[in-house]
Design a protein around this motif. Structure first.
Motif, PDB file in Angstrom:
ATOM      1  N   SER A 182     -70.502 -22.004  22.712  1.00 37.92           N
ATOM      2  CA  SER A 182     -69.418 -21.047  22.490  1.00 37.92           C
ATOM      3  C   SER A 182     -68.047 -21.681  22.693  1.00 37.92           C
ATOM      4  O   SER A 182     -67.105 -21.408  21.944  1.00 37.92           O
ATOM      5  CB  SER A 182     -69.570 -19.852  23.435  1.00 37.92           C
ATOM      6  OG  SER A 182     -70.717 -19.115  23.130  1.00 37.92           O
ATOM      7  N   ALA A 233     -64.915 -21.990  20.025  1.00 35.91           N
ATOM      8  CA  ALA A 233     -63.547 -21.563  20.331  1.00 35.91           C
ATOM      9  C   ALA A 233     -62.556 -22.707  20.107  1.00 35.91           C
ATOM     10  O   ALA A 233     -61.472 -22.498  19.536  1.00 35.91           O
ATOM     11  CB  ALA A 233     -63.469 -21.069  21.775  1.00 35.91           C
ATOM     12  N   ARG A 261     -64.051 -15.228  19.852  1.00 38.26           N
ATOM     13  CA  ARG A 261     -64.720 -16.402  20.432  1.00 38.26           C
ATOM     14  C   ARG A 261     -64.600 -16.382  21.964  1.00 38.26           C
ATOM     15  O   ARG A 261     -65.558 -16.665  22.677  1.00 38.26           O
ATOM     16  CB  ARG A 261     -64.100 -17.682  19.884  1.00 38.26           C
ATOM     17  CG  ARG A 261     -64.277 -17.900  18.386  1.00 38.26           C
ATOM     18  CD  ARG A 261     -65.661 -18.422  18.070  1.00 38.26           C
ATOM     19  NE  ARG A 261     -65.773 -18.813  16.686  1.00 38.26           N
ATOM     20  CZ  ARG A 261     -66.187 -18.035  15.702  1.00 38.26           C
ATOM     21  NH1 ARG A 261     -66.526 -16.775  15.977  1.00 38.26           N
ATOM     22  NH2 ARG A 261     -66.279 -18.468  14.468  1.00 38.26           N
TER      23      ARG A 261
END
Length: 720
Positions: free
Chosen positions: A337, A341, A371
């Motif tokens: 993740s 981002a 995000r």
């Protein structure tokens, strides 16, 4: 459907009956064993305990097999531990306290049975978690083995820093040894104050406490400094190694891997891999040495209490194993993740003009916010798992401390310990409990942390699909280029061919112009000639030799390209013209700039060739960037020069000067992708590409006389 439901209900009833039967048989045997007359003598008592436990184990196994058929390994473990646990507990109580245990004949048998059932379930789960038998277990074992291999590889990369690591281990050992004796002298001080006061003994104990405290602090500081230096050197070395490997990859690799992921590996994973592994080794060694030393001192004070404290270890290991499994999965999801981002942020920053022109600021902010929300959700789950883990771990430690104080009071009352010894033991126990939990955590975390190292090593070990390992560097190169029966599709879209059976020859001293509608393969020809990709079929020859046979540095000096939208790098104009060249004199730079019609505007600048161009050449106009890019190509004195619509940003005067300069190289092979008719008309050979093949070929007049696709293309351009 009804038959399946009936069969399912029948299986459930069958298992319930088997479970109830097993519980009834077990309770009957458990009560019977408690009601037997206790034999005289410790040996006979213990023998009776173990015989009864064995009978329960055999009976429960038999009933389970009769009721269920084949039973799982987990159920076998539960039965074995459940049957033997009371005998183990009673044996420990008899040996340690010389008394009947809390689950003796006079105790409530139902309570003891429930306690042993709960404990046996915990022990069986611990066994299943650490030593599972299923196919998933085999996969988990293979994963752990891979983690161990990665960890050993990380340690080997630390080889240049071994002296620093050795110094850190020496100071670590000194810090631990000094720290271990502080609780011992604390107990001595309490005994001195509680008994007959002796001034000399009191001063001696305080002196040693002070010396060991000072030694522990100094050694810990030295240890930290040396290990941080080792981590810094390691991280720098791995980043350089990873960056060097990334720059050697083929262009298709960068088209399939997102920029955010690459920067995340360079900035985050290399740091994590260096800090986590090294610091974990530091903590592991320190904790292990300290634990072993403290256990030996605790055995001196009371071996019975020491064995009681060590009973906490299996429970701690079970809790830690469950925590590691969940936390590792969330950590990997968190890394992914964060990479997404970073990618979203870098895309916006690098394309801010497009974002601004399409009024997409809110959209991009919302996308980046989404995000971050994903990261926040994963972080919340991580924190929840960690909070539950810490609560469980601390409750376990608290329970052990209460049990230890209870038995410690009994030992003081019986004269087996002094108050000072118990205080020292409590101080040691609090440290040992934390150390055992730390050991369990570090062993798991040390293997989990190399997950970041796995991705780094994956990129370091990756072999580029377009190999730069050629070694051909001829002294004389004519520049004859032959495209032979090429078939090519981009790796990102392998089912869509761009070139099919494409053949073309470029001759020295002649200018070839590639024309045709957009997307027909003109730029692909340039990319293949630059060896950005390898064709699926066919080959490209340079002076009769395949391109892959040439030395990478030699090829890209002799084959130069100038793109329509040139890229400049931060630095001076001189740095950009000599980009990639180790030795280049100022005279050569100025000569190339004159041919590119760039020398005049460069000399007008305050710092001349030392003028900074800014990030991406932002301090220069598009025309100035174009001319500097042409000079960057010409300074190499290439034998094959590729120009991709370079005159689109030049005025007529600059265009004429550049064309005259290029005409001065009579032996140079010139490949031009152009859309302006005045540029195309001057070509010695015009090649019209359509459908990934050579559709028409000839001079401007020959193709116009054919009145084919080229004629229609020119007529359409004139109409426009």
């Amino acid at each position: 459907m009804r038959m399946r439901m009936a069969a399912g209900i029948s299986r459930v009833i069958h298992r319930a009956v088997a479970l109830v039967s097993a519980i009834c048989v077990d309770l009957l045997l458990f009560y019977a064993s408690r009601s037997l007359v206790a034999p005289r003598g410790v040996s006979a008592h213990l023998l009776r305990l173990w015989v009864c436990a064995s009978v329960r184990c055999v009976a429960l196994t038999s009933v389970s097999r009769l009721g269920l058929g084949d039973i799982t390994p987990l159920l076998v473990r539960v039965i074995a531990v459940h049957s033997l646990l009371p005998a183990v507990f009673d044996t420990g109580a008899t040996v340690l306290l010389r008394a009947e245990s809390q689950c003796g004949r006079r105790a409530d048998a139902r309570c003891c049975w429930l306690l042993s059932t709960g404990a046996s379930l915990a022990a069986a789960l611990f066994w299943e978690t650490t030593l599972p038998d299923s196919d998933e277990a085999a996969a988990g074992k293979e994963k752990k083995q891979k983690a161990r291999v990665l960890f050993m590889r990380v340690l080997r990369l630390y080889r240049p820093d071994y002296p620093l690591l050795l110094g850190g281990v020496v100071f670590l050992s000194l810090a631990v040894i000094c720290e271990m004796f502080i609780p011992f002298y604390t107990g001595r001080v309490i005994d001195i104050l509680g008994g007959q006061y002796q001034l000399n003994e009191f001063r001696s104990a305080l002196l040693f406490m002070g010396l060991f405290s000072l030694g522990s602090s100094v050694s810990a500081g030295m240890r930290g400094g040396l290990l941080l230096c080792a981590i810094s050197a390691f991280t720098c070395r791995v980043k350089v190694k990873l960056f060097g490997s990334l720059t050697k990859q083929e262009i298709g690799f960068f088209e399939s891997i997102k920029t955010g992921e690459i920067t995340h590996r360079l900035s985050k994973d290399t740091t994590l891999m260096g800090r986590t592994v090294c610091l974990n080794v530091n903590v592991l060694l320190r904790t292990f040495i300290k634990t072993m030393g403290m256990i030996s001192l605790m055995m001196n004070l009371s071996w019975k209490l020491t064995l009681l404290v060590l009973m906490e270890t299996p429970i701690t290991g079970l809790i830690q194993n469950i925590y590691d499994t969940h936390y590792q999965r969330l950590s990997l999801a968190m890394q992914a993740s964060m990479a997404l981002a970073n990618e979203a942020a870098s895309e916006v920053v690098s394309s801010i003009r497009v974002v601004r022109s399409f009024n997409a600021e809110k959209h991009e902010a919302r996308r980046y916010g989404d995000r971050l929300k994903d990261i926040q959700a994963l972080k919340s789950r991580q924190d929840t798992v960690r909070a539950v883990y810490l609560l469980t771990r601390r409750m376990t430690g608290l329970g052990m401390q209460v049990l230890m104080l209870y038995y410690g009071r009994l030992f003081i009352r019986s004269g087996q310990m002094t108050t000072g010894n118990l205080v020292s033991f409590i101080l040691y126990q609090s440290d040992v409990g934390d150390n055992i939990r730390t050991l369990a955590y570090i062993v798991g975390d040390m293997l989990n942390s190399v997950g970041a190292a796995g991705k780094v090593f994956e990129y370091i070990d990756r072999k580029p699909q377009v190999s730069p390992d050629g070694n051909l560097k001829p002294e004389h190169l004519t520049g004859r280029v032959s495209f032979r029966c090429l078939s090519f599709a981009y790796p990102a879209n392998p089912n869509k061919p761009v070139l099919q059976d494409f053949s073309l020859e470029l001759k020295p001293g002649r200018m070839t112009a590639l024309v045709g509608p957009s997307g027909e393969g003109k730029s692909t020809c340039v990319s293949l000639l630059e060896r950005f990709y390898e064709p699926q079929d066919g080959e490209i020859l340079l002076d009769g030799e395949p391109l892959k046979s040439y030395d990478h540095r030699f090829l890209h000096k002799k084959v130069a390209v100038v793109n329509q939208d040139p890229v400049l790098f931060s630095g001076s104009i001189r740095d950009n013209i000599t980009y990639g060249l180790a030795d280049c004199s100022l005279d050569e730079i100025q000569e190339a700039a004159r041919k590119a019609n760039a020398h005049d505007f460069i000399k007008l600048m305050v710092k001349g060739y030392d003028t900074e161009v800014g990030e991406g050449g932002g301090q220069l106009s598009k025309s100035e960037k174009q001319r500097i890019a042409i000079a960057r190509a010409l300074v190499r004195q290439p034998q094959v020069l590729i120009l991709d619509e370079i005159t689109s940003s030049l005025d007529n005067d600059s265009q004429n000067k550049v064309q005259r300069a290029l005409a001065d190289g009579p032996d140079q092979t010139l490949l031009v992708i152009a859309h302006k008719l005045e540029t195309i008309e001057k070509a010695d050979q015009i090649v019209l590409i359509g459908g990934g093949k050579v559709e028409e070929r000839g001079t401007h007049q020959e193709l116009m006389d054919m009145k084919g696709s080229y004629y229609k293309l020119v007529e359409r351009r004139f109409a426009e």
